[in-house]
Design a protein around this motif. Structure first.
Motif, PDB file in Angstrom:
ATOM      1  N   ASP A 110      23.880  15.806 -28.593  1.00  7.98           N
ATOM      2  CA  ASP A 110      24.134  16.334 -28.133  1.00  7.98           C
ATOM      3  C   ASP A 110      24.734  17.599 -27.700  1.00  7.98           C
ATOM      4  O   ASP A 110      25.560  17.587 -28.420  1.00  7.98           O
ATOM      5  N   ASN A 163      15.782   6.686 -24.918  1.00  7.52           N
ATOM      6  CA  ASN A 163      15.945   5.865 -23.722  1.00  7.52           C
ATOM      7  C   ASN A 163      14.641   5.942 -23.054  1.00  7.52           C
ATOM      8  O   ASN A 163      15.083   6.720 -22.315  1.00  7.52           O
ATOM      9  N   ALA A 166      16.602   7.056 -18.989  1.00  2.41           N
ATOM     10  CA  ALA A 166      15.718   8.847 -19.015  1.00  2.41           C
ATOM     11  C   ALA A 166      14.973   9.384 -17.898  1.00  2.41           C
ATOM     12  O   ALA A 166      14.070   8.150 -18.034  1.00  2.41           O
ATOM     13  N   THR A 167      14.777  10.589 -17.430  1.00  2.00           N
ATOM     14  CA  THR A 167      13.685  10.953 -16.372  1.00  2.00           C
ATOM     15  C   THR A 167      12.657  11.344 -17.192  1.00  2.00           C
ATOM     16  O   THR A 167      13.853  12.245 -18.377  1.00  2.00           O
ATOM     17  N   GLN A 190      18.859   3.463 -26.611  1.00  2.00           N
ATOM     18  CA  GLN A 190      20.151   3.987 -25.564  1.00  2.00           C
ATOM     19  C   GLN A 190      20.592   1.971 -25.284  1.00  2.00           C
ATOM     20  O   GLN A 190      20.216   1.415 -25.200  1.00  2.00           O
ATOM     21  N   PRO A 237      25.357  11.317 -18.770  1.00  2.00           N
ATOM     22  CA  PRO A 237      23.963  11.150 -18.495  1.00  2.00           C
ATOM     23  C   PRO A 237      22.442  10.406 -19.270  1.00  2.00           C
ATOM     24  O   PRO A 237      23.051   9.936 -20.063  1.00  2.00           O
ATOM     25  N   GLY A 238      21.818  10.013 -18.326  1.00  2.00           N
ATOM     26  CA  GLY A 238      20.582   9.168 -18.617  1.00  2.00           C
ATOM     27  C   GLY A 238      21.177   7.573 -18.738  1.00  2.00           C
ATOM     28  O   GLY A 238      20.655   6.877 -20.104  1.00  2.00           O
ATOM     29  N   MET A 239      22.173   6.720 -18.507  1.00  3.01           N
ATOM     30  CA  MET A 239      22.410   5.467 -18.539  1.00  3.01           C
ATOM     31  C   MET A 239      22.421   4.735 -17.622  1.00  3.01           C
ATOM     32  O   MET A 239      23.093   5.271 -16.576  1.00  3.01           O
TER      33      MET A 239
END
Ligand code: SF4
Ligand code: SF4
Lengths: 306, 234
Positions: A110, A163, A166-167, A190, A237-239
């Motif tokens: 992170d 994850n 995530a994009t 994730q 973010p990403g969840m």
């Protein structure tokens, strides 16, 4: 066997694995680690020790690993690329292996702006894919990234995170493929709340034959409150947390009980997904609940480690 | 171009307070384009300092000056007398201008009036964004022309990380995720194979990590004879 860890034995023998997370304390006190190790011993095959997660300074993951090993509990150390360059990463891998750590999870980490040392200078000499590739060459050939070949290389079982939420979504399986090509033996995902989306991701994972090359441990988070669900939905973010789940937590009479129930249902569901070889329970700041979740989800008894 | 921001007025005022005669020198290049230290900004800063001094009863003399490119000695020379007759130079060029003056007149004080930020481009009126950190070994032919070293918060070589959300960066949800952009660009160019394979460890020795860099082009250097000739002319 690459490292001979308990986790490796469980996964390589085709059994359904369980890992859980232990967050090291923000202090020099080993007791919380000892307490969690004692309490969760036998309820999972190995325990992740986070590496200054969300960039908050905590007792180091390698030191934490040694502390829980004294309780005969197997660690998975997380190693991020945020705080260490290739010299320190390779050195810490040698050190961790020498101390008896056998499972290593490679992460980019992170960003420090999430944590409590926002003025820090980050490193990011590597990212997680490069870290895996370098650690893999080091364990297999004793070859350092700079070319030097060493004697007595580290014996480690290598993991990665991925994850599916995530994009860009259409690239997430490819990214796993890169980590597998780089040397990952297992992958902890994730936290999964959107089962449809996860299953779509798994469809592609299987279509590309990746489930045969890497052991996928599906990530779950038991939630304590509706606030936790909302927080993860809006702030992490990403969840992806579907509205039904937020509503279910909101409308529950006993949120904690509902959180456990939900998590158990999710695990039951994930057990049936082809190519999923285990679950990873991330009970962040709620480690106490892991035994109950494991029990209710029918994950017990865990295979005996000799 | 080099993108900079003027320091807050109070910080500048505190910095220059002990000096009677201050030459404020701007630059007509990058910092003029990014509205930090061109002619207009120099004049505005000088008048703001004067107003502040008047209010606070402080007496100082300011002179507003601007040169073509403060990082080149030839242009700095043009205001040499102003520099030498001042007690302090407040450079409103990027730090390269400030250091050029400092290196040319080492016994003279030159303070920075700007915070030098990054190598970047003007995106639209009033918006500048970082696009290179000068890593010394450019790889953007493999990333769809988008620099991951400067535009990804974690300088990843194999992104995007798990925090990429709606194609925005986890570190700042107002900023595009560089790796989502790289993916989209490579897809458009039919070159997704480039992102499917692993980019191995980068050799950072060509970057600042390898120490301060000085590039020399022997074929472009003046011979000692030519140098003498040039000095004579000047
Ligand atoms: S790869 Fe290096 S040289 Fe190229 S734009 Fe990025 S930082 Fe600059
Ligand atoms: S979200 Fe994208 S730009 Fe931000 S750190 Fe992750 S990969 Fe880099």
């Amino acid at each position: 066997m690459k490292a001979g860890s308990n986790l490796e034995k469980v996964l390589e023998s085709g059994k359904f694995a369980v890992t859980a997370e232990i967050g090291p304390p923000q202090s020099a006190n080993p007791e919380p680690l000892e307490h969690h190790a004692k309490m969760m011993k036998g309820f999972a095959d190995a325990f992740n020790l986070t590496d200054n997660q969300t960039a908050v300074v905590r007792l180091s993951s390698i030191a934490s690993a040694v502390i829980i090993m004294r309780e005969s509990v197997e660690p998975v150390i997380q190693m991020t690329c945020r705080d260490r360059n290739r010299i320190a990463l390779q050195s810490d891998l040698l050190g961790a292996s020498a101390l008896g750590v056998k499972n290593v999870l490679c992460l980019t980490g992170d960003h420090q702006t999430f944590g409590n040392e926002k003025g820090a200078k980050n490193v990011f000499d590597f990212d997680s894919v490069v870290e895996l590739q370098v650690f893999d060459a080091l364990r297999r050939e004793g070859r350092q990234v700079g070319g030097e070949v060493i004697k007595d290389p580290p014996k480690v079982y290598l993991g990665c995170a991925e994850n599916p939420f995530a994009t860009p979504y259409e690239f997430r399986v490819s990214r796993l493929a890169k980590k597998v090509a780089a040397g990952a033996d297992f992958c902890q995902t994730q936290a999964i709340f959107d089962m449809n989306m996860f299953e779509k991701w798994m469809d592609e994972v299987r279509a590309r034959g990746l489930d045969k090359k890497v052991h996928i441990l599906a990530g779950v988070i038991p939630m304590k409150s509706a606030g936790a669900a909302r927080y993860m939905k809006n702030k992490v973010p990403g969840m992806i947390v579907p509205n039904e789940i937020v509503d279910r937590m909101k409308n529950a009479k006993d949120a904690k009980e509902e959180g456990v129930k939900l998590c158990v249902e999710q695990i039951e569901h994930l057990k049936a997904v082809k190519g999923v070889h285990g679950v990873h329970i991330m009970a962040v700041a709620w480690e106490e609940i892991v035994p109950k979740v494991a029990e209710l989800a029918g994950l017990l008894p865990r295979p005996k480690s000799e | 171009m080099i993108v900079a921001k003027r320091k807050p007025l109070n910080e500048i005022a505190d910095m220059v307070a002990p000096y009677k005669k201050v030459a404020v020198i701007g630059c007509r290049s990058c910092v003029a384009i990014c509205l930090a230290g061109g002619e207009k900004e120099v004049k505005m800063t000088v008048s703001a300092l004067k107003v502040k001094n008047k209010k606070e009863g402080r007496r100082q003399e300011f002179e507003a000056l601007v040169v073509e490119r403060q990082c080149e000695k030839e242009f700095v020379k043009e205001v040499e007398d102003k520099i030498l007759s001042s007690d302090l130079v407040l450079s409103m060029a990027c730090s390269l201008g400030a250091q050029t003056i400092g290196d040319m007149y080492p016994d003279h004080l030159c303070f920075p009036g700007l915070n030098t930020g990054f190598f970047g481009v003007p995106e639209e009126q009033g918006v500048w964004s970082e696009k290179c950190v000068g890593c010394g070994n450019c790889i953007i032919h493999t990333t769809g022309g988008i620099c991951p070293i400067s535009r990804c918060a974690k300088s990843m070589l194999n992104g995007p990380c798990g925090g990429s959300s709606n194609r925005k960066c986890e570190v700042n949800l107002d900023i595009d995720c560089a790796w989502a952009a790289i993916y989209d660009r490579l897809k458009l160019q039919n070159r997704l194979d480039l992102i499917e394979s692993i980019t191995p460890a980068k050799d950072w020795s060509a970057s600042h990590a390898g120490g301060r860099r000085v590039y020399v082009r022997e074929d472009a250097r003046l011979t000692p004879h030519q140098k003498k000739g040039r000095e004579a002319v000047q």
